[in-house]
Design an enzyme around this catalytic site. Sequence first.
Site, mmCIF file in Angstrom:
data_model
loop_
_atom_site.group_PDB
_atom_site.id
_atom_site.type_symbol
_atom_site.label_atom_id
_atom_site.label_comp_id
_atom_site.label_asym_id
_atom_site.label_seq_id
_atom_site.Cartn_x
_atom_site.Cartn_y
_atom_site.Cartn_z
ATOM 1 N N GLU A 87 16.847 -29.366 4.017
ATOM 2 C CA GLU A 87 15.413 -29.428 3.723
ATOM 3 C C GLU A 87 14.730 -28.060 3.752
ATOM 4 O O GLU A 87 13.510 -27.977 3.826
ATOM 5 C CB GLU A 87 14.705 -30.410 4.686
ATOM 6 C CG GLU A 87 15.245 -31.829 4.554
ATOM 7 C CD GLU A 87 14.650 -32.801 5.556
ATOM 8 O OE1 GLU A 87 14.101 -32.334 6.567
ATOM 9 O OE2 GLU A 87 14.745 -34.014 5.330
ATOM 10 N N GLU A 93 18.317 -38.402 1.487
ATOM 11 C CA GLU A 93 18.197 -39.131 2.754
ATOM 12 C C GLU A 93 17.289 -40.338 2.559
ATOM 13 O O GLU A 93 16.092 -40.183 2.327
ATOM 14 C CB GLU A 93 17.612 -38.248 3.870
ATOM 15 C CG GLU A 93 18.480 -37.087 4.291
ATOM 16 C CD GLU A 93 17.866 -36.291 5.432
ATOM 17 O OE1 GLU A 93 16.902 -36.781 6.067
ATOM 18 O OE2 GLU A 93 18.340 -35.176 5.700
#
Length: 877
Positions: free
Chosen positions: A482, A548
């Site tokens: 991320e 995710e």
Amino acid sequence: MKSIKHSLLALLLAVPCWGQAQTRYELKTGWQCSPMAKTKEDGTVLSSPAYPLAGWMPAVVPGTVLTTLLANKQIPDPFYGMNNEKIPDVYHVGRDHYTYWFATDFQETAKPGEQVWLNFRGINYSCDVYLNGQKLTNRPHTGMFLRKTFNITPYLQKSGKNRLAVIVHPPNPVGNPNGGQGGDGTIARNVAHQYVAGWDWIQPVRDRNTGIWDKVTIEKTGGVNLKNPHVVTSVPGIRQPDGPQQPALVGTSAELENPTTVRQEGTLRFTINGQTVSKKVSLAPGTTTTVQLPTLTLANPRLWWPAGYGNQHLYPATVQFVTGTQRVLDEETMQVGVREIQTAWNNTTRSRQISVNGQKVFIKGANWIISDAMLRFSPERYNAEIRFHRDMNLNLIRIWGGALTERPEFYEACDRYGLLVMQDFWGSGDCNGRWVDPAKKDDQWTRRKYPDDHGLFLTSAIDQIKMIRNYASLAMWCGGNEITLPQDIMTPLRDSILPKLDGTRWFIDYSNSDEMSYNFLGGNGDGPYGIQPVERFWSYRTWPFNSEVGSVGVGDYTSLARFIPAENMVSPVYRPSGKSQVDSVWNYHKYIGYDASIDPYGAPADVRDFARKAQLVNYDQYRALMEGFSAHMWDWYTGTIIWKTQNPWTSLRGQMYDYYLDPNAGLYGLHSGSEPLHIMYNPVDSLVMVANNTFRYHRDMMMVIQVYDMAGKDSTLTQVFSEIGPTLVRPYVPIGRTIKALTKEKGAFLRLRLLDLNRQPLSENIYWLPDAKGNHSGLQQLAKASVQLSARQLAPGRVEVMLANPAGGPMAFFNRISLVDATTKTRMLPVFYSDNYLSVPPGEKKTITVEYTPTTTAPLVSLEGWNVPEQFTPIQR
């Protein structure tokens, strides 16, 4: 710090060796340890074979300080209850508390012409190494992800009795475990894993995994040390899993080190499938040279494919350095999967798509943390976990960035079972500055520069790339979780290091980058996390390659009782208008709420009933997740990766099996929803659809659609022959009006099947649909089914189990099969079931296979279902 640009070449040449040598054995027994605070002498004294290690404690190597303390019963099991709170945290007691000496004795000498090497595959975090009174490190060896090799030939005792002593220090800083993701974030100043200071799925690991955490080996070679071989396979064109194949190309190189004072002459050769390529080499004294061999052409190769698409053939191969008299000075052996990974941008979905051997593969992936939070790794555990992922019909595992580069045995298991691997490096946006976070010690600008030593990060990356680059399963690299890595790390990694050391795999700068998946929704580019209405998986268009997205994962009562004390076995109470009531131990183990999802099945009577109903939610959630993504493959999506499928400790969220390798129903929901050829029901459009995640054209399939009421009465809605092309999803039959009428009062069971021309099932799927109010009122009143259970042994460790449900009664719903100890009735683990949590219509039989490691006593098979009382049966031979 030196310029990264100017030091890159030196880093590429300086990485230590590793591999399977001509002679190698592991130093894993006889280790002893002592805390630094209780050890007065230095390493030159401690490493003398004559020095008595009186009062030292038996040590676990590979292992950590905590694994040793646990083995010696100095601490309670930190995975049970609130025991972790009883263990001192390194942040509060100081690094010296967990700084330990480790020592072991071993027998070894060097014959004339032999070289003896000491290899460390992983030490956390810094250490000094001593052998027979000599200090081998001129400065501390530092970095969790950096192997280290010493040529110990000059230091061996003539008697053959040797003493190795290592002092290991924790990371610095260790981080404040203040409840944030990675605690206060400062653990990321090291080149180490970040979860050890705590995360939203784990409590802090008290010693931050300090220790000699991976293998220590002794390796013997001749005058040449062959290391870091590199095998690259090229598979031109678009291939099919079956039939004759056009040739594949195999390129090989290796590093050759001459540690002696004389020139070494010989031949480097590579052998695979009975074919050999070679090259003559002359090595100057004290040098290391990379040698590239001629390309080998492999005729009609047996290819390696991801799970569900084809076989995972692996060729045994050998790289050797031989003298003119054919004496082998060193060799490395490996298993080579012949395959080629490609990637392309899909303009329809606006995301990357992955191809293997020219064929596009729809990614059904899993996020993986680490096998064990305290680094207790084993080939057996890796094999079991990867097999579970294969059994879920998944085809990719992403190794998350806050953890580590997994051990070679992990990738070996992925090679065997056909799981592609997406390997993150070791940065995470939580610690590395993506968001404002009041739990963090440093501001975003400071955290954005983590780790402190960028050169060490790059050196470690080079080493780990060399360690795992030969595995067929390794499919892509990812810079960070991320967030991008700092530019002076990412730029050389992307533009220089990976092209030079690999050059065959896709590199993505971070896990939810627009280069991977166009973020048209805003936010983080992944999620959501937690339970969703089943219809949402089908109707809501999320990111086109979601890195995710995940949900719950509570196990059943048997699973919970392994780590939750009896007094804390209390069912959570959901209050929609106020704060839900959750036991403190459940909270400590990171319980994520099931909220109102249990209510349609009726209020739980107790914790056992809660856990039983949670399995229905687990199955439904994960089946729907994968069905919803598959329903839109190549249109909305090129893949998805579940957050997450396993836990390295006793957590209560995001898992298909618990820490003890006991599956929950989520595993079998995925097993159903992810099957390569799958018939499914779209609850939004009330359509029956088929997803074909294979390269085969399926013709002459009979589609059968049935509904069973709660009494077991069967209504066949339709049956029709159908077909579907490769890697497609198609809608077929609308059944909305009929389903609405049949489920109105009590709900119903919807049974979908695809049969071949021999009437054998290709795919079967049974849904339990609610009544008009959204409740499962019929299930709450479902009559008992008189299932007959039998089992017979097919082979040692392999059993066939049959469930027969007599005609005239209701569906035998949601049955769990378990293999149990005949005396204690406790579950045997791990055990692998071809299916589980299965339902049997009245008048029919279901057969599954069960595989396990045989024991000295014959186990029993147990059965318990929603409306089937618990029963046991012996295994007939």
